[in-house]
Design an enzyme around this catalytic site. Structure first.
Site, short mmCIF file in Angstrom:
data_model
loop_
_atom_site.label_atom_id
_atom_site.label_comp_id
_atom_site.label_asym_id
_atom_site.label_seq_id
_atom_site.Cartn_x
_atom_site.Cartn_y
_atom_site.Cartn_z
N HIS A 73 0.94 -1.08 0.06
CA HIS A 73 -0.21 -0.15 -0.12
C HIS A 73 0.98 1.36 -0.15
O HIS A 73 0.37 2.26 -0.52
CB HIS A 73 -0.96 0.11 1.27
CG HIS A 73 -1.85 -1.07 1.19
ND1 HIS A 73 -3.01 -0.95 0.38
CD2 HIS A 73 -2.16 -2.11 2.00
CE1 HIS A 73 -3.95 -2.09 0.62
NE2 HIS A 73 -3.23 -2.77 1.46
N ARG A 119 -5.49 -9.73 -19.95
CA ARG A 119 -5.20 -10.71 -21.08
C ARG A 119 -4.64 -12.00 -20.38
O ARG A 119 -4.06 -11.83 -19.42
CB ARG A 119 -4.40 -10.15 -22.02
CG ARG A 119 -3.95 -11.31 -23.06
CD ARG A 119 -2.94 -10.83 -24.02
NE ARG A 119 -1.58 -10.51 -23.55
CZ ARG A 119 -0.65 -9.92 -23.98
NH1 ARG A 119 -0.76 -9.30 -25.51
NH2 ARG A 119 0.52 -9.98 -23.79
N GLU A 124 -4.37 -10.42 -33.55
CA GLU A 124 -3.00 -10.01 -33.83
C GLU A 124 -2.37 -11.10 -34.76
O GLU A 124 -1.26 -11.22 -34.92
CB GLU A 124 -2.06 -10.17 -32.67
CG GLU A 124 -2.39 -11.36 -31.56
CD GLU A 124 -1.76 -10.95 -30.30
OE1 GLU A 124 -0.73 -10.41 -30.17
OE2 GLU A 124 -2.21 -12.12 -29.26
N ASP A 176 2.14 -8.19 -32.74
CA ASP A 176 2.49 -9.31 -33.55
C ASP A 176 1.85 -9.33 -34.88
O ASP A 176 2.35 -10.19 -35.80
CB ASP A 176 1.54 -10.53 -32.65
CG ASP A 176 2.68 -11.11 -31.52
OD1 ASP A 176 3.58 -11.37 -31.88
OD2 ASP A 176 2.30 -11.26 -30.75
N CYS A 224 -4.06 -2.04 -28.87
CA CYS A 224 -2.93 -2.07 -27.73
C CYS A 224 -1.53 -2.54 -27.82
O CYS A 224 -0.75 -2.60 -27.08
CB CYS A 224 -3.65 -3.17 -26.65
SG CYS A 224 -3.77 -4.91 -27.33
#
Ligand code: PEP
Ligand code: MG
Length: 540
Positions: free
Chosen positions: A188, A331, A430, A454, A501
């Site tokens: 934290h 992902r 991709e 990719d 992305c």
């Protein structure tokens, strides 16, 4: 000049004196008490004072650093009311007829040891919290004064480690940065430091000696370095780095809180890519609208063995909670090719980029996949998590994935574990195959995200790892742009949204092209959010 190197928790350069954080050193003595009822009452009163102090801290943190970071003090209040914790203290006082200080200190040690020995990383982290709350009660019981830094000019705060209440109680105007010997980037404290916008370095180890208290130093949070008594050359270089950074940040800061909208009114979401829960501070600091790609494989890469469901759950939950309702696209693991992990025992391959990787591993080793899906679904109860699947080439794969996801959901439902029933699912675009099948694939999922790293490699047949091929590599190759457009048109035709992305999403030369294609979201490294916002707002 002495140079110390640790792990950067937050960037920035600051110059000033080092001040070691001082704690009240206290020896806990054990003595016999006759009137145990009065001793229990003395403890109860100290506990009540501690709770009201924590409430004041909670309110201060809410004002200074926001709700997510203030929650820790609410949690500390709850921990002080925990029945097991209280039972243990009262039992020691009454059973052994001893003083409250001894009972609190012993209970704190026992509970901290118990938490530290748990498998779950989140629970391990609670050891510091139980010590923190107990320390507070002990201070009240013994009437000890305030711990902290003894200064009236801003300093670089050094410590072995700092617990959250110590960090937040510091007068921020007096803190240039944090330097600690130990600590974890997921604590934290690290999250608070990032949110407070202060350069912070952890893991400096024993090299950070108490004798440096009062020494003149530079903290370079970008490189994780501290220069003690810097030579003139280093000092000049650091001053320049600091000035450049401030100038850049000042310009971009004006864009915080502003919409990602073009001059003609077209809107786009700007999300951030992360590899680690400790990157969330940067995401928030740069005002990203969400997380567009959390590369969860980093969790696997950092480990010596498969991360457990609970370990993963703790990380996904932490990210979801810190993003406070903003979308977090996680992902599933993309292991293989350039991301090798020993304990997966993958065979050596002639063509690893075209090999056994990502979703191919998940679909053939469903137990690994299901563990991750369970952790993701459980965490979905704590924020707006979406799940994304990498390296897709066919509708059949997506159907298989959905069937496995349904199995996991059914198991959780049966066990009464909460999760978001209508969790969004998406796929990475991709591979050229995914582009060609994008109309059919769009019927199966909620969104697409184009992995241009990719997609470029597979479209141009250029190994993304091979520097010799750089001369042939054209990031703006029309074939790649045509692929993105095709996927976008097909997503939209099915009423689905599409993002990018891969690295190309942050290419400012292409922002207008992507806007023309109607791309709905760009997910980029946190530091690119504000430059991209500037570009969007200047676009027609
Ligand atoms: C991509 O391929 O563009 C992508 C975002 O995934 P990674 O770089 O992790 O392969
Ligand atoms: Mg990829």
């Amino acid at each position: 000049m002495i140079t110390l190197t640790g792990k950067s928790v937050f960037g920035g350069v600051e110059i000033g004196k080092i001040a070691f954080y001082k704690r009240n050193e206290r020896q806990i003595k054990r003595w016999r008490v006759e009137d145990t009822d009065a001793e229990v009452k003395r403890f109860e009163e100290a506990k009540a004072t501690a709770i009201s102090q924590l409430q004041a801290l909670y309110e201060k943190a809410m004002r200074d650093v926001g709700e997510e970071n203030a929650m820790i003090f609410e949690m500390h209040q709850m921990m002080l009311e925990d029945l097991d914790y209280l039972d243990s203290i009262i039992h020691i006082i009454t059973g052994q007829e001893v003083n409250a200080e001894y009972a609190v200190s012993t209970t704190a040690d026992n509970f901290a040891m118990m938490f530290s020995s748990m498998d779950d990383a989140y629970m391990q982290g609670r050891a510091a919290d139980v010590k923190d709350i107990s320390e507070r009660v002990l201070n009240i019981l013994s009437g000890a004064g305030q711990s902290g830094i003894d200064t009236d000019v801003p300093v670089i705060v050094a410590a072995d480690d700092l617990v959250p209440s110590e960090t937040v109680q510091l007068d921020k105007k007096l803190v240039l940065g944090f330097a600690t010997m130990y600590g974890s980037s997921n604590s934290h404290t690290a999250i608070l430091a990032r949110t407070m916008n202060i350069p912070a370095i952890i893991g400096l180890g024993e090299a950070l000696k108490p004798e440096y208290d009062g020494a003149f130093a530079v903290i370079d949070g970008f490189d994780g370095k501290i220069y003690i008594d810097p030579d003139d050359e280093t000092l000049e270089a650091m001053k320049k780095k600091q000035a450049d950074d401030r100038a850049k940040k000042a310009l971009l800061q004006e864009l915080k809180g502003k919409e990602n909208v073009t001059l003609s009114g077209q809107k786009i979401n700007l999300y951030a890519n992360i590899g680690n829960s400790s990157d969330v501070g940067l995401v928030l600091q740069n005002d990203a609208g969400g997380i567009g790609l959390f590369r969860s494989e980093f969790l696997y890469l950092e480990n010596d063995t498969f991360p457990t469901e609970d370990q993963q759950f703790a990380v996904y939950k932490l990210v979801a909670e810190n993003m406070a309702g903003k979308r977090v696209i996680i992902r599933t693991l993309d292991i293989g090719a350039d991301k090798q992990v020993d304990y997966f025992n993958l065979d050596k391959e002639e063509n690893p980029a075209l090999g056994y990787r990502a979703i191919r591993i998940c679909l053939t080793q469903p137990e690994i996949f299901k563990t991750q899906l369970r952790a993701l679904l459980r965490a979905s109860a704590f924020g707006q998590i979406a799940i994304m699947f990498p390296m897709i080439i066919s509708v059949g794969e997506v159907k298989q994935i959905k069937a496995i996801l349904e199995e996991v959901k059914a198991e959780l439902r049966e066990a009464g574990v909460p999760f978001k029933e209508d969790i969004e699912i998406g796929i990475m675009i991709e591979t050229p195959a995914a582009v060609m099948m994008s109309r059919e694939l769009a019927k199966e999922v909620d969104f697409f995200s184009v992995g241009t790293n990719d997609l470029t490699q597979y479209t141009l047949a250029i190994d993304r790892q091979n520097p010799k091929l750089d001369v042939f590599y054209d990031a703006h190759h029309p074939a790649v742009l045509a692929m993105i457009k095709m996927a976008a048109d097909n997503a939209h035709a099915e009423g689905k949204w599409i993002g990018i992305c891969g690295e190309l999403g942050a290419d400012l030369e292409l922002t207008e092209t992507f806007l023309e294609m109607g791309i709905d979201e760009l997910s980029v490294s946190p530091s690119m959010i504000l430059p991209l916002r500037k570009k969007v707002r200047e676009a027609k």
